[in-house]
Design a protein around this motif. Structure first.
Motif, PDB file in Angstrom:
ATOM      1  N   GLN A   1       0.811  -1.217   0.000  1.00 59.28           N
ATOM      2  CA  GLN A   1       0.000   0.000   0.000  1.00 59.28           C
ATOM      3  C   GLN A   1       0.844   1.265   0.000  1.00 59.28           C
ATOM      4  O   GLN A   1       0.370   2.314  -0.432  1.00 59.28           O
ATOM      5  CB  GLN A   1      -0.940   0.008   1.205  1.00 59.28           C
ATOM      6  CG  GLN A   1      -1.997  -1.069   1.139  1.00 59.28           C
ATOM      7  CD  GLN A   1      -2.886  -1.090   2.355  1.00 59.28           C
ATOM      8  OE1 GLN A   1      -2.814  -0.211   3.205  1.00 59.28           O
ATOM      9  NE2 GLN A   1      -3.733  -2.099   2.448  1.00 59.28           N
ATOM     10  N   HIS A   2       2.074   1.165   0.496  1.00 55.56           N
ATOM     11  CA  HIS A   2       2.943   2.343   0.585  1.00 55.56           C
ATOM     12  C   HIS A   2       4.274   2.024  -0.082  1.00 55.56           C
ATOM     13  O   HIS A   2       4.319   1.795  -1.273  1.00 55.56           O
ATOM     14  CB  HIS A   2       3.101   2.782   2.042  1.00 55.56           C
ATOM     15  CG  HIS A   2       1.794   3.127   2.699  1.00 55.56           C
ATOM     16  ND1 HIS A   2       1.108   4.279   2.435  1.00 55.56           N
ATOM     17  CD2 HIS A   2       1.051   2.436   3.588  1.00 55.56           C
ATOM     18  CE1 HIS A   2      -0.012   4.301   3.144  1.00 55.56           C
ATOM     19  NE2 HIS A   2      -0.077   3.190   3.854  1.00 55.56           N
ATOM     20  N   ASP A   3       5.360   2.016   0.706  1.00 53.32           N
ATOM     21  CA  ASP A   3       6.670   1.674   0.159  1.00 53.32           C
ATOM     22  C   ASP A   3       7.555   1.130   1.267  1.00 53.32           C
ATOM     23  O   ASP A   3       7.129   0.998   2.405  1.00 53.32           O
ATOM     24  CB  ASP A   3       7.321   2.878  -0.536  1.00 53.32           C
ATOM     25  CG  ASP A   3       7.521   4.063   0.401  1.00 53.32           C
ATOM     26  OD1 ASP A   3       7.120   3.979   1.576  1.00 53.32           O
ATOM     27  OD2 ASP A   3       8.090   5.063  -0.051  1.00 53.32           O
ATOM     28  N   ILE A   4       8.784   0.822   0.918  1.00 49.99           N
ATOM     29  CA  ILE A   4       9.702   0.194   1.862  1.00 49.99           C
ATOM     30  C   ILE A   4      10.054   1.123   3.029  1.00 49.99           C
ATOM     31  O   ILE A   4      10.230   0.672   4.160  1.00 49.99           O
ATOM     32  CB  ILE A   4      10.967  -0.325   1.143  1.00 49.99           C
ATOM     33  CG1 ILE A   4      11.780  -1.280   2.038  1.00 49.99           C
ATOM     34  CG2 ILE A   4      11.857   0.803   0.688  1.00 49.99           C
ATOM     35  CD1 ILE A   4      11.203  -2.652   2.086  1.00 49.99           C
ATOM     36  N   THR A   5      10.110   2.425   2.779  1.00 53.16           N
ATOM     37  CA  THR A   5      10.439   3.346   3.874  1.00 53.16           C
ATOM     38  C   THR A   5       9.322   3.393   4.912  1.00 53.16           C
ATOM     39  O   THR A   5       9.589   3.592   6.101  1.00 53.16           O
ATOM     40  CB  THR A   5      10.731   4.760   3.341  1.00 53.16           C
ATOM     41  OG1 THR A   5       9.620   5.215   2.576  1.00 53.16           O
ATOM     42  CG2 THR A   5      11.970   4.777   2.471  1.00 53.16           C
ATOM     43  N   THR A   6       8.092   3.176   4.490  1.00 53.30           N
ATOM     44  CA  THR A   6       6.985   3.118   5.446  1.00 53.30           C
ATOM     45  C   THR A   6       7.104   1.876   6.316  1.00 53.30           C
ATOM     46  O   THR A   6       6.785   1.916   7.510  1.00 53.30           O
ATOM     47  CB  THR A   6       5.637   3.134   4.704  1.00 53.30           C
ATOM     48  OG1 THR A   6       5.609   4.234   3.802  1.00 53.30           O
ATOM     49  CG2 THR A   6       4.475   3.263   5.665  1.00 53.30           C
ATOM     50  N   ILE A   7       7.576   0.784   5.731  1.00 54.69           N
ATOM     51  CA  ILE A   7       7.819  -0.422   6.529  1.00 54.69           C
ATOM     52  C   ILE A   7       8.884  -0.134   7.581  1.00 54.69           C
ATOM     53  O   ILE A   7       8.729  -0.500   8.746  1.00 54.69           O
ATOM     54  CB  ILE A   7       8.258  -1.606   5.634  1.00 54.69           C
ATOM     55  CG1 ILE A   7       7.125  -2.028   4.713  1.00 54.69           C
ATOM     56  CG2 ILE A   7       8.725  -2.787   6.479  1.00 54.69           C
ATOM     57  CD1 ILE A   7       7.514  -3.104   3.726  1.00 54.69           C
ATOM     58  N   TYR A   8       9.958   0.523   7.170  1.00 61.18           N
ATOM     59  CA  TYR A   8      11.013   0.873   8.128  1.00 61.18           C
ATOM     60  C   TYR A   8      10.456   1.714   9.273  1.00 61.18           C
ATOM     61  O   TYR A   8      10.752   1.477  10.444  1.00 61.18           O
ATOM     62  CB  TYR A   8      12.152   1.636   7.454  1.00 61.18           C
ATOM     63  CG  TYR A   8      12.952   0.845   6.452  1.00 61.18           C
ATOM     64  CD1 TYR A   8      13.095  -0.530   6.545  1.00 61.18           C
ATOM     65  CD2 TYR A   8      13.578   1.488   5.397  1.00 61.18           C
ATOM     66  CE1 TYR A   8      13.838  -1.236   5.618  1.00 61.18           C
ATOM     67  CE2 TYR A   8      14.323   0.785   4.461  1.00 61.18           C
ATOM     68  CZ  TYR A   8      14.445  -0.580   4.586  1.00 61.18           C
ATOM     69  OH  TYR A   8      15.181  -1.278   3.666  1.00 61.18           O
TER      70      TYR A   8
END
Length: 131
Positions: free
Chosen positions: A85-92
């Motif tokens: 839904q977002h990107d890898i930085t949101t996971i971080y």
């Protein structure tokens, strides 16, 4: 020799789990191989740092027992959903916030478990001695 074999088995089991989680997430998000390599590297690095903190201790933090910190597969599903839904930085960011939250509430749960072990919390359910 037997202790070495057990230790090696433990390290290999941790390593397999630590590599599997980034691979699953990278495939689910269709990340390029460079990002997969970064995820694996970051994962192994943080597992190493967490292992040192838990084993050696850092002030009041750490169990000071010989163990290896690994990755939990419980977070794979939420990380994939966040990443899609977002990107890898949101996971971080989500991982950092969850880590800080866990760090802050850990003392409360530690006291709760200690109280339960002392018998302060008693279960209202009574089990018969024999079934």
């Amino acid at each position: 020799p037997q202790l070495f074999a057990y230790g090696l088995q433990h390290v290999l089991a941790m390593y397999a789990g630590a590599v599997a989680v980034p691979i699953i997430i990278a495939q689910a998000m269709n990340l390029p191989i460079e990002d997969l390599i970064r995820l694996i590297t970051a994962d192994l690095f943080t597992c190493g740092v967490a292992t040192l903190i838990q084993t050696l201790g850092f002030g009041p933090i750490g169990g000071r027992i010989p163990l290896i910190q690994g990755v939990t597969f419980a977070s794979v599903g939420p990380m994939i959903m966040i990443g899609q839904q977002h990107d890898i930085t949101t996971i971080y960011g989500a991982i950092i916030v969850a880590g800080i939250f866990t760090f802050l509430v850990a003392p409360f749960f530690s006291r709760l478990i200690a109280s339960a072990k002392k018998g302060i919390f008693r279960s209202p359910i009574r089990f018969p001695d024999s079934l």
